[in-house]
Design an enzyme around this catalytic site. Structure first.
Site, short mmCIF file in Angstrom:
data_model
loop_
_atom_site.label_atom_id
_atom_site.label_comp_id
_atom_site.label_asym_id
_atom_site.label_seq_id
_atom_site.Cartn_x
_atom_site.Cartn_y
_atom_site.Cartn_z
N LEU A 1 11.74 -31.06 -23.11
CA LEU A 1 12.19 -30.22 -22.00
C LEU A 1 11.18 -30.17 -20.86
O LEU A 1 11.50 -30.43 -19.69
CB LEU A 1 12.49 -28.81 -22.53
CG LEU A 1 12.74 -27.69 -21.53
CD1 LEU A 1 13.97 -27.97 -20.69
CD2 LEU A 1 12.89 -26.36 -22.27
N TYR B 1 3.94 -21.44 -36.91
CA TYR B 1 3.87 -21.99 -35.55
C TYR B 1 2.91 -21.18 -34.68
O TYR B 1 2.08 -21.74 -33.96
CB TYR B 1 5.27 -22.01 -34.94
CG TYR B 1 5.35 -22.60 -33.56
CD1 TYR B 1 5.37 -23.98 -33.37
CD2 TYR B 1 5.42 -21.79 -32.43
CE1 TYR B 1 5.46 -24.53 -32.11
CE2 TYR B 1 5.51 -22.32 -31.17
CZ TYR B 1 5.53 -23.70 -31.00
OH TYR B 1 5.61 -24.24 -29.74
N PRO C 1 3.91 -20.18 -21.40
CA PRO C 1 5.18 -19.93 -20.70
C PRO C 1 6.01 -18.88 -21.42
O PRO C 1 5.90 -18.70 -22.63
CB PRO C 1 5.89 -21.29 -20.74
CG PRO C 1 4.92 -22.26 -21.34
CD PRO C 1 3.93 -21.46 -22.11
N LYS D 1 28.33 -23.21 -25.97
CA LYS D 1 29.48 -22.46 -26.48
C LYS D 1 30.53 -22.22 -25.39
O LYS D 1 31.74 -22.34 -25.64
CB LYS D 1 29.01 -21.11 -27.04
CG LYS D 1 28.29 -21.21 -28.38
CD LYS D 1 27.84 -19.83 -28.86
CE LYS D 1 27.09 -19.92 -30.18
NZ LYS D 1 26.60 -18.59 -30.64
N ASP E 1 20.97 -7.93 -32.33
CA ASP E 1 20.48 -8.27 -31.00
C ASP E 1 19.11 -8.95 -31.02
O ASP E 1 18.75 -9.67 -30.09
CB ASP E 1 20.35 -7.01 -30.14
CG ASP E 1 21.63 -6.69 -29.39
OD1 ASP E 1 22.38 -7.63 -29.10
OD2 ASP E 1 21.86 -5.50 -29.11
#
Length: 326
Positions: A13, A144, A171, A195, A278
């Protein structure tokens, strides 16, 4: 003197965003390619950075004067939780090899890419550069996050022992063309774009998990690429720096979804499944240090950036990383 800039993870990316900016900004401009520069965008096909010998061979081939280190083993929440040791060990190997070879090959400057997941799980907001090591990271990112934290530790050690000009960027949530749009493993924006695209294509309802209330800071990959180029040329501090829009530019997942519906041109049924979790409500990060150092920067308006990525995704659906079998 000519400079050779090696970008590891060059097909990802951010690597693709750097390539786009270098190829489209005016030559000699603040973010454009300089006349004395050669840019190399290395991929996993050029060598396995977990292997010291292959890492050295890559550096001996291109002889970089500068390195932007983006390569990493990355994955979504499920993979991070299931393969904690793999994420820890592979990323430690990758980072240690790149940093060590950058030192032994006398690279002038190295910038590594971290992540906001390096920050402690329990921390006072907003996040800033002084809070990285003030507590353990969230359990879901254990491997990670610790591997990425070690880059900051190593940067300081290399500077203190050898005087190396190593630093790192942090970032916030990145989105852009060439992102991972796989429905099972993508981050929120590319997953919602995919989606919504399928709902429009198939004439089915577009259902979003959660309430839509959580807030996030998103940075467009082309903007992030420009900030990496700025760091390459103008930022020489070993201390990491957060690359992000401001806290006042947080957007809700509902606002993100509304903008995606508009960009995709979806006119069908659209709702939130509030029975689904959420996740963290907000985790704002301060870009105060960035703005003080860069002296002004124009971020791409969020809806404009979304229009760009939706157009790219639709035009490149057959080759985008969507989880389909090639």
């Amino acid at each position: 003197m000519s400079n050779v800039i090696l970008v590891t993870g060059g097909s990802g990316l951010v690597g693709k965003a750097l390539q786009h900016v270098i190829e489209t900004e005016p030559v000699g401009s603040r973010f454009g390619k300089q006349p004395n520069e050669t840019w190399i965008f290395a991929t996993s096909a050029d060598g396995d950075l977990r292997d010291p010998a292959q890492t050295l061979k890559l550096f001996e081939k291109y002889k970089p004067t500068h390195v932007i280190h983006l390569a990493a083993l990355v994955g979504g929440l499920f993979k991070n939780m299931k393969y904690k040791l793999t994420f820890l060990r592979d990323n430690i190997l990758i980072n240690d090899n790149v940093l060590h070879v950058s030192h032994t090959q006398k690279t002038t400057k190295l910038i590594s890419c971290l992540s906001t997941c390096v920050f402690p799980d329990k921390v006072e907001y907003p996040l800033d550069e002084d809070k990285i090591h003030s507590g353990p990271p969230h359990e879901s990112n254990f491997g990670y996050a610790h591997a990425k934290r070690m880059v900051d530790v190593q940067n300081h050690a290399y500077k203190e022992e050898f005087g190396c000009n190593f630093t790192s960027a942090i970032p916030t949530n990145i989105f852009g063309p060439y992102d991972n749009y796989d429905l099972e493993d993508a981050h929120v924006i590319p997953a919602l774009v995919h989606k919504c695209y399928l709902a429009k294509k198939n004439g089915t309802p577009f259902i979003v998990s959660g309430t839509g209330k959580p807030l996030r800071q998103f940075i467009f990959s082309w903007d992030l690429a420009k900030l990496f180029i700025w760091m390459l040329r103008e930022y020489d501090d070993v201390e990491p720096i957060i690359l992000s829009v401001g806290e006042d530019e947080e957007v809700s997942i509902k606002e993100v979804t509304d903008a995606i519906v508009k960009a995709v041109g979806f006119e069908g049924e659209y709702s939130f499944d509030t029975s689904r979790a959420d996740g963290q409500f907000r985790k704002p990060a301060s870009n105060k240090k960035l703005l003080e150092r860069i002296g002004g920067f124009q971020f791409t308006p969020f809806e404009q950036a979304l229009d760009i990525i939706v157009k790219w995704f639709v035009e490149n659906y057959d080759t985008a990383r969507t989880g389909k079998k090639a």
